[in-house]
Design a protein around this motif. Structure first.
Motif, PDB file in Angstrom:
ATOM      1  N   SER A  64      18.696  62.453  46.019  1.00 48.70           N
ATOM      2  CA  SER A  64      18.563  61.313  44.906  1.00 48.70           C
ATOM      3  C   SER A  64      18.560  61.947  43.348  1.00 48.70           C
ATOM      4  O   SER A  64      18.988  61.288  42.647  1.00 48.70           O
ATOM      5  N   ALA A  65      17.811  63.215  43.488  1.00 48.74           N
ATOM      6  CA  ALA A  65      17.655  63.644  42.063  1.00 48.74           C
ATOM      7  C   ALA A  65      18.889  63.856  41.418  1.00 48.74           C
ATOM      8  O   ALA A  65      18.787  63.840  40.121  1.00 48.74           O
ATOM      9  N   GLY A  66      20.124  64.078  42.165  1.00 45.17           N
ATOM     10  CA  GLY A  66      21.185  64.437  41.442  1.00 45.17           C
ATOM     11  C   GLY A  66      21.903  63.239  41.079  1.00 45.17           C
ATOM     12  O   GLY A  66      22.799  63.233  40.259  1.00 45.17           O
ATOM     13  N   MET A  67      21.485  61.929  41.483  1.00 43.87           N
ATOM     14  CA  MET A  67      22.089  60.698  41.472  1.00 43.87           C
ATOM     15  C   MET A  67      21.510  59.981  40.304  1.00 43.87           C
ATOM     16  O   MET A  67      22.184  59.217  39.578  1.00 43.87           O
ATOM     17  N   VAL A  68      20.228  60.161  39.982  1.00 43.12           N
ATOM     18  CA  VAL A  68      19.719  59.281  38.970  1.00 43.12           C
ATOM     19  C   VAL A  68      19.956  59.447  37.508  1.00 43.12           C
ATOM     20  O   VAL A  68      20.152  58.560  36.734  1.00 43.12           O
ATOM     21  N   ASP A  69      20.440  60.894  37.135  1.00 42.55           N
ATOM     22  CA  ASP A  69      21.185  61.140  35.836  1.00 42.55           C
ATOM     23  C   ASP A  69      22.626  61.086  36.179  1.00 42.55           C
ATOM     24  O   ASP A  69      23.247  61.488  34.910  1.00 42.55           O
ATOM     25  N   ARG A  70      23.315  60.894  36.971  1.00 42.60           N
ATOM     26  CA  ARG A  70      24.716  61.069  37.264  1.00 42.60           C
ATOM     27  C   ARG A  70      25.389  60.203  36.070  1.00 42.60           C
ATOM     28  O   ARG A  70      26.428  61.067  35.449  1.00 42.60           O
ATOM     29  N   LEU A  71      25.298  59.033  35.876  1.00 47.05           N
ATOM     30  CA  LEU A  71      26.292  58.288  34.850  1.00 47.05           C
ATOM     31  C   LEU A  71      25.852  58.937  33.350  1.00 47.05           C
ATOM     32  O   LEU A  71      26.834  59.060  32.704  1.00 47.05           O
ATOM     33  N   ALA A  72      24.570  59.164  33.224  1.00 46.71           N
ATOM     34  CA  ALA A  72      23.987  59.600  31.916  1.00 46.71           C
ATOM     35  C   ALA A  72      24.844  60.871  31.621  1.00 46.71           C
ATOM     36  O   ALA A  72      25.101  61.333  30.532  1.00 46.71           O
ATOM     37  N   ARG A  73      24.634  61.630  32.617  1.00 47.59           N
ATOM     38  CA  ARG A  73      25.340  63.176  32.318  1.00 47.59           C
ATOM     39  C   ARG A  73      26.941  63.111  32.263  1.00 47.59           C
ATOM     40  O   ARG A  73      27.379  63.802  31.302  1.00 47.59           O
ATOM     41  N   TRP A  74      27.590  62.047  32.798  1.00 54.88           N
ATOM     42  CA  TRP A  74      28.885  62.039  32.622  1.00 54.88           C
ATOM     43  C   TRP A  74      29.173  61.708  31.165  1.00 54.88           C
ATOM     44  O   TRP A  74      30.048  62.237  30.489  1.00 54.88           O
ATOM     45  N   VAL A  75      28.387  60.391  30.669  1.00 54.31           N
ATOM     46  CA  VAL A  75      28.511  60.036  29.465  1.00 54.31           C
ATOM     47  C   VAL A  75      28.302  61.237  28.211  1.00 54.31           C
ATOM     48  O   VAL A  75      28.925  61.441  27.383  1.00 54.31           O
ATOM     49  N   ARG A  76      27.129  61.811  28.552  1.00 52.61           N
ATOM     50  CA  ARG A  76      26.721  63.084  27.423  1.00 52.61           C
ATOM     51  C   ARG A  76      27.953  64.289  27.600  1.00 52.61           C
ATOM     52  O   ARG A  76      28.016  64.857  26.670  1.00 52.61           O
ATOM     53  N   GLY A  77      28.550  64.294  28.606  1.00 47.36           N
ATOM     54  CA  GLY A  77      29.480  65.344  28.878  1.00 47.36           C
ATOM     55  C   GLY A  77      31.133  65.011  28.452  1.00 47.36           C
ATOM     56  O   GLY A  77      32.097  65.913  28.517  1.00 47.36           O
ATOM     57  N   ARG A  78      31.120  63.785  27.932  1.00 46.22           N
ATOM     58  CA  ARG A  78      32.509  63.388  27.753  1.00 46.22           C
ATOM     59  C   ARG A  78      33.203  64.375  26.521  1.00 46.22           C
ATOM     60  O   ARG A  78      32.492  64.684  25.687  1.00 46.22           O
ATOM     61  N   PRO A  79      34.390  64.421  26.585  1.00 41.45           N
ATOM     62  CA  PRO A  79      35.189  65.310  25.439  1.00 41.45           C
ATOM     63  C   PRO A  79      35.327  64.499  24.252  1.00 41.45           C
ATOM     64  O   PRO A  79      35.321  63.136  24.281  1.00 41.45           O
TER      65      PRO A  79
END
Length: 216
Positions: A64-79
């Motif tokens: 679950s630790a890899g899931m809780v920041d999943r969407l936030a990580r995708w947003v921060r990493g967008r091109p």
């Protein structure tokens, strides 16, 4: 840095305990298995289990630790040029098309979900994880847009983006519980993602587009 011997051994021990616990949960149900039984099966002490997993539910949701920041990580990493929801749609499409276990497209996922459905404590933990995912996403949107603390728009947008993700996960779960083949479900969910994108407003689709001079 390269992983040290001690760190590698700890990681392997943690994974082994988790694997043993998951096997017992799937075989007998979550409530029917005690931490003491998990420790005995894994040939470790009960204290060792709790050192790695503070609560029994942590043994089941060990990733679950890899899931809780999943969407936030995708947003921060967008091109550059991509919006927040665009990043989430793209990442989801890539995972679904790849028939990734990260979205539940894996043999045996039905058994995993049935254990959750049968266990109140696991359903509660899953809800708590979802709330944490949403909170992290909202925070990321505030940071990415520079929104003021009293601005409700990031929360509203987080709700819309979270709906995209939760809808995909719910449909995958529903279809996999039926015992369907992962690749078949993958093809249908790719069509669903197109339908989801069509339902989103232009304001949502154009929210938090990364400027060309702001690279992740």
């Amino acid at each position: 840095m390269a992983e040290g011997l001690r760190e590698r051994k700890k990681r392997q021990t943690r994974q082994y305990i988790s694997d043993v616990a998951t096997g017992l949960f799937l075989e007998r149900g979550f409530d029917a298995v005690t931490v003491a039984e998990i420790a005995e099966a894994a040939n470790v002490s009960v204290n060792t289990v709790y050192n790695y997993f503070p609560a029994k539910e942590d043994l089941f949701f060990d990733r679950s630790a890899g899931m809780v920041d999943r969407l936030a990580r995708w947003v921060r990493g967008r091109p550059a040029g991509e919006s927040a929801v665009g990043a989430v749609l793209r990442e989801l499409r890539e995972e679904v098309e790849a028939v990734s276990p990260r979205v539940g497209l894996i043999p045996g996922y039905a058994s995993f979900m049935r254990v959750i459905e049968e266990t109140t404590a696991l359903r509660s933990r899953l809800w708590a994880i979802a709330q944490e995912v949403q909170a992290n996403l909202e925070q990321a949107l505030r940071e990415e847009t520079g929104a003021a603390g009293d601005d409700e728009l990031p929360a509203l947008m987080a709700g819309q983006i979270g709906w995209v993700h939760s809808t995909v996960m719910a449909v995958v779960s529903r279809e996999m519980v039926k015992g369907r083949e992962p690749r078949e479900v993958s093809r249908e969910v790719l069509v669903l993602l197109d339908d989801i994108e069509d339902l989103l407003s232009e304001r949502v689709l154009g929210y938090a587009v990364r400027a060309a001079d702001r690279m992740p």
